[in-house]
Design a protein around this motif. Structure first.
Motif: not given
Length: 480
Positions: A96-125
């Motif tokens: 997450f950046f502010v407008k024209d910011g050079r460094t991020s003010i917040r960083t998150l890591l989102v794992p591709v876990d079982q919940k994401m696998i489930y949701d992604t394959l369901k949406r694709v189908r």
């Protein structure tokens, strides 16, 4: 002035994090497969383990998404599908950046876990079911509900990725592959439709549910696989003619008791198989185990009992004796059968008539005593044998087996010492011993003398005595 490239800004920031966190970052050219970087971690070698057994070299696929503001960024459904399909750990880094910011003010890591696998394959189908196979044109919000917080400078990236694995890389990949293949294929995911020709189609279908391998010829068979409850036209097979084979599990167990007017009684446990109800009519019920089958046809008010005494069948001693006992009851003119299940009792009189097993009648009581003695001794023979061999053994020893169950016997001794005098109160104790498929059965028989006579030659005497078992019986196991 050029337009700021927010995506490039996020990637440049991310690449600066990798070396301090112990990763070498390989840029994905053109980013066509759903990730921006392949991260290769430096191996951690431990002195307490041999080097040749330390094979874990972690690799991660990372997609970097940058956004200005507080709303989650969007990602192509095709990119998510690539991250799901890859046989490597994968994650999305959101900055997450502010407008024209050079460094991020917040960083998150989102794992591709079982919940994401489930949701992604369901949406694709779901999209494919609507006819939309171009999933690269569909974007969705990156789900942040299970994201892990990193410092704005990327500190904690390595720890977060290691925590996402939860173990070795190999175990993580195996779990990902298995879940990707199996998720949301439940026990109702395959639906079959077919046509059964003939007026008795319902009866034919009902036979499939009576247990054991059952086959049925059908036409116009369609097998449709549903995932997430969603059918697809290209996920079904069609057959003009086919043969269905169904192996069903029993619905419950029940106890069946058989008895005769002569006093024989035995109890066996059977599995119950019930046919579906068609047009409000109850179909046949089948009770069966390895050697006994009892079929009750309620609509026809008929019942049939079948005893499987095929000599080529392989049995153990308990099963062999149970077959003998049931055969003895069926050999009697009058017999009955009682069903017990769920606290209920149903007693049925069997049609009068003698079965072909009368020659087993003298043997059954002693055979049951042999099995009971083995159980009390805690020594069970694990040997299995052909039932025909057991029947031959019974026929060979039928006179000995009959001794313990015959109301009266006559015993002749060729030599009688003149000095021994017997009265009506005297009794004879004699051992009884049989070899039985690797075990020896022994018992002590008490023969009270009720009468005696001596031949004219003085060398033979005839005793008349009832027969009973005194004390108990024992088993001597011989291992062969």
């Amino acid at each position: 002035m050029s337009v700021p490239d927010l995506g490039a800004r996020g990637e440049n920031v991310f690449i600066g994090w990798c070396e301090p966190e112990g990763f070498r970052a390989q840029k994905s050219q053109a980013d066509r497969l759903g990730w921006d970087y392949l991260l290769e971690g430096e191996p951690l070698r431990m002195k307490e383990h041999p080097l040749d057994s330390q094979n874990d070299l972690p690799k991660f696929l990372i997609q970097v998404k940058a956004t200005e503001g507080s709303q989650p960024p969007r990602i192509k459904l095709s990119a998510l599908k690539h991250l799901v399909d890859a046989d490597l750990p994968a994650a999305i880094v959101v900055m997450f950046f502010v407008k024209d910011g050079r460094t991020s003010i917040r960083t998150l890591l989102v794992p591709v876990d079982q919940k994401m696998i489930y949701d992604t394959l369901k949406r694709v189908r779901s999209e494919e079911a609507k006819g939309k196979r171009n999933i690269h044109r569909i974007t969705i919000l990156v789900p942040l509900d299970r994201a892990m917080e990193l410092s704005p400078a990327g500190e904690g990236l390595a720890k977060a990725l290691d925590g996402m694995l939860g173990g070795t890389t190999a175990d993580y990949i195996a779990g990902k592959v298995d879940y990707r293949k199996t998720c949301c294929f439940d026990n109702r995911s395959i639906v079959g439709r077919f046509f059964v020709p003939g007026e008795n189609a319902g009866e034919k279908i009902g036979q499939l549910f009576l247990g054991g391998p059952r086959t049925l010829k059908v036409t116009d068979l369609t097998i449709e696989r549903r995932r997430f409850g969603i059918p697809l036209d290209n996920d079904r097979d069609q057959f003009r003619e086919a043969v269905l084979e169904l192996n069903v599990s029993s619905s419950m167990s029940t106890t069946v008791e058989l008895s005769s007017e002569a006093g024989e009684w035995t109890s066996v446990e059977l599995e119950m198989f019930v046919t579906p109800i068609f047009d409000g009519k109850l179909g046949p019920v089948r009770l069966a185990n390895n050697f006994l089958e009892f079929l009750i046809d309620f609509p026809k008010a008929e019942a049939n009992l079948t005893l499987n005494y095929d000599g080529e069948r392989t049995v153990d001693l308990e099963e062999a004796v149970a077959i003998i006992e049931i055969g003895v009851i069926l050999a009697r003119p009058q017999k009955s059968i009682t069903l017990r299940f769920k606290g209920k009792e149903l007693k049925l009189e069997m049609a009068p008539g003698e079965g072909p097993f009368a020659h087993w009648i003298p043997a059954a009581p002693v055979l049951r005593r042999i099995v009971s003695a083995m159980a009390r001794a805690g020594r069970q023979t694990a040997r299995r044998f052909k039932f025909a061999d057991f029947v031959d053994w019974v026929d060979t020893h039928i006179e000995f087996l009959a001794v313990a169950s015959t109301p009266g016997v006559n015993i002749i001794f060729n030599h009688w010492p003149d000095e021994i005098q017997l009265t009506s109160d005297d009794a004879l104790l004699t051992p009884f011993s049989l070899e039985c498929f690797g075990s020896r059965y022994t018992a002590l028989i008490e023969l009270p003398i009720v009468s005696s006579s001596r031949s004219d030659g003085g060398h033979a005497h005839r005793w008349s005595a009832p027969c009973c078992i005194r004390g108990g019986a024992g088993i001597e196991c011989r291992y062969v």
